[in-house]
Design an enzyme around this catalytic site. Sequence first.
Site, PDB file in Angstrom:
ATOM      1  N   ASP A  26       0.819  -1.221   0.000  1.00 32.77           N
ATOM      2  CA  ASP A  26       0.000   0.000   0.000  1.00 32.77           C
ATOM      3  C   ASP A  26       0.857   1.278   0.000  1.00 32.77           C
ATOM      4  OD1 ASP A  26      -2.106  -1.791   0.276  1.00 32.77           O
ATOM      5  OD2 ASP A  26      -2.210  -1.558   2.445  1.00 32.77           O
ATOM      6  N   ARG A  38     -14.609  -1.188 -25.900  1.00 37.87           N
ATOM      7  CA  ARG A  38     -15.235  -1.120 -24.567  1.00 37.87           C
ATOM      8  C   ARG A  38     -14.495  -0.177 -23.626  1.00 37.87           C
ATOM      9  NH1 ARG A  38     -15.697  -7.680 -24.074  1.00 37.87           N
ATOM     10  NH2 ARG A  38     -17.839  -7.866 -24.781  1.00 37.87           N
ATOM     11  N   MET A  77      -5.820  -2.976  -5.205  1.00 35.51           N
ATOM     12  CA  MET A  77      -5.792  -2.858  -3.742  1.00 35.51           C
ATOM     13  C   MET A  77      -5.120  -1.548  -3.329  1.00 35.51           C
ATOM     14  SD  MET A  77      -4.757  -6.582  -2.345  1.00 35.51           S
ATOM     15  CE  MET A  77      -5.912  -7.914  -2.143  1.00 35.51           C
ATOM     16  N   GLY A  78      -4.832  -1.427  -2.056  1.00 37.07           N
ATOM     17  CA  GLY A  78      -4.147  -0.221  -1.572  1.00 37.07           C
ATOM     18  C   GLY A  78      -4.724   0.301  -0.277  1.00 37.07           C
ATOM     19  N   GLU A 134      -9.612   0.173  -4.136  1.00 36.85           N
ATOM     20  CA  GLU A 134     -10.628  -0.628  -3.435  1.00 36.85           C
ATOM     21  C   GLU A 134     -11.400   0.104  -2.336  1.00 36.85           C
ATOM     22  OE1 GLU A 134      -8.688  -3.872  -1.439  1.00 36.85           O
ATOM     23  OE2 GLU A 134      -7.291  -2.564  -0.384  1.00 36.85           O
ATOM     24  N   ARG A 188     -16.592  -3.336 -19.046  1.00 38.96           N
ATOM     25  CA  ARG A 188     -16.231  -4.555 -18.315  1.00 38.96           C
ATOM     26  C   ARG A 188     -15.268  -4.194 -17.182  1.00 38.96           C
ATOM     27  NH1 ARG A 188     -19.870  -6.242 -20.961  1.00 38.96           N
ATOM     28  NH2 ARG A 188     -19.879  -8.023 -22.376  1.00 38.96           N
ATOM     29  N   GLN A 224      -1.598  -9.090  -7.042  1.00 37.75           N
ATOM     30  CA  GLN A 224      -0.642  -7.987  -6.834  1.00 37.75           C
ATOM     31  C   GLN A 224       0.388  -8.294  -5.742  1.00 37.75           C
ATOM     32  OE1 GLN A 224      -3.262  -4.052  -6.858  1.00 37.75           O
ATOM     33  NE2 GLN A 224      -4.409  -5.911  -6.428  1.00 37.75           N
ATOM     34  N   ARG A 225       0.106  -9.271  -4.897  1.00 40.25           N
ATOM     35  CA  ARG A 225       1.002  -9.535  -3.773  1.00 40.25           C
ATOM     36  C   ARG A 225       1.931 -10.729  -4.021  1.00 40.25           C
ATOM     37  NH1 ARG A 225      -2.833  -8.719   1.085  1.00 40.25           N
ATOM     38  NH2 ARG A 225      -2.122 -10.799   1.653  1.00 40.25           N
TER      39      ARG A 225
HETATM   40  O1  F6P Z   1      -2.426  -4.092   3.274  1.00 41.86           O
HETATM   41  C1  F6P Z   1      -2.167  -4.863   2.144  1.00 41.86           C
HETATM   42  C2  F6P Z   1      -3.436  -5.351   1.505  1.00 41.86           C
HETATM   43  O2  F6P Z   1      -3.110  -6.068   0.340  1.00 41.86           O
HETATM   44  C3  F6P Z   1      -4.474  -4.261   1.203  1.00 41.86           C
HETATM   45  O3  F6P Z   1      -4.171  -3.565   0.026  1.00 41.86           O
HETATM   46  C4  F6P Z   1      -5.737  -5.092   1.157  1.00 41.86           C
HETATM   47  O4  F6P Z   1      -6.887  -4.316   1.446  1.00 41.86           O
HETATM   48  C5  F6P Z   1      -5.508  -6.121   2.220  1.00 41.86           C
HETATM   49  O5  F6P Z   1      -4.113  -6.232   2.384  1.00 41.86           O
HETATM   50  C6  F6P Z   1      -6.069  -7.495   1.923  1.00 41.86           C
HETATM   51  O6  F6P Z   1      -5.883  -8.283   3.054  1.00 41.86           O
HETATM   52  P1  F6P Z   1      -6.028  -9.859   3.099  1.00 41.86           P
HETATM   53  O7  F6P Z   1      -4.810 -10.456   2.436  1.00 41.86           O
HETATM   54  O8  F6P Z   1      -6.091 -10.162   4.539  1.00 41.86           O
HETATM   55  O9  F6P Z   1      -7.265 -10.220   2.343  1.00 41.86           O
END
Ligand code: F6P
Length: 351
Positions: free
Chosen positions: A128, A163, A170-171, A222, A266, A274-275
């Site tokens: 984030d 489209r 996320m963030g 989000e 869409r 992203q993680r």
């Molecule tokens: O804080 C990092 C983050 O990826 C946020 O961007 C997101 O809202 C949250 O964690 C999601 O958490 P979890 O992995 O517990 O669903």
Amino acid sequence: MKKIGILTGGGDCPGLNQAIRGAVYKLHALGFECVGLEDGWKGMIQAKTVPLDVDIVEDLASRGGTMIGSSRTNPFKKEGGVAATLATFKKLGLHGLIAMGGEDTLGVAAKLFREHQAPVVGVPKTMDNDLSATDYTFGFDTAVSVAMDAAARLLDTGRSHRRVMVLEVMGRHAGWVALYTGIAAGADYVCIPERKVDVKAMAAAVKAAHARKKVALVVVSEAIELEQDGPKEEKLDEFGHMLLQEREVGEQVAEIIEKETGIETRHATIGHIQRGGHPTLFDRLLATRAGIFAAELVEDGKFGFMAALRGNDMVAVSLDEATAKLKTVTLEWFGILDTMCRIPGGNTVKV
Ligand code: F6P
């Protein structure tokens, strides 16, 4: 040999393994022994460990995730959690603990140091990028790179079908991921939590972009609030945070756009994609430096401090200062965003 514990807490992010590797290498060079605490603060409460030494972490140079596991456990919210955490320092003979995490994990570290003089140092991480004491947190660069790639893919298919494409990223309550992704990917509108979504302006920007290019891209963070959001019962985690993915704001924005513009729209939510994956060069280097710096803080007995990036230097910042406030998108970025999204009047906002 003095023993140092390492834990990773909160949402994982690319770079954690490299930070662990950096810390273990440096601690080893300084003559310390290391041990991992499994799954964040849960490992401290339960005294559950994972072996860590230079040979074990050697292969982590490029791997995503965290090899010692993570969780959103908050010892201050568990019956006997703090006492158990403090007891683990004694039980395992920990001379110090390196806590790697975001505002929640570091908030626990700050409180343990402030209220119980626990020998903790911090390493900031989060996709984030919302920690105010450091210029960047590792995990962010990789997450935005993934989102940027997703945006390019959406634009390809959107262009074929004429489209509007909406990408939700996320963030949490900071719009950095959406902002950087939107600017870097050439979005036509970006919705961030720091600024109220102006539906009319968004529809106008999308219509104009679609008329020029036969495609338009909107990036949505989000945590944005939409006017149509009524009071809802929100599920919270142990740190009191809403589970934002369940709100599906990307889908809602797509519906609004289609209704307002009449153009087929869409949406896609890339969520935890992203993680994961290999961290970028920037994240690998930042994470490694942060891990090494944290080991040096331990060596110097600077407990209650965190490794922070200022410019291109690693500096020590107190955990209290580091967790005092969130870093959110500032006004000057609104001007950059409007200019790059070709929002009428956007060019008049001086940066
Ligand atoms: O804080 C990092 C983050 O990826 C946020 O961007 C997101 O809202 C949250 O964690 C999601 O958490 P979890 O992995 O517990 O669903």
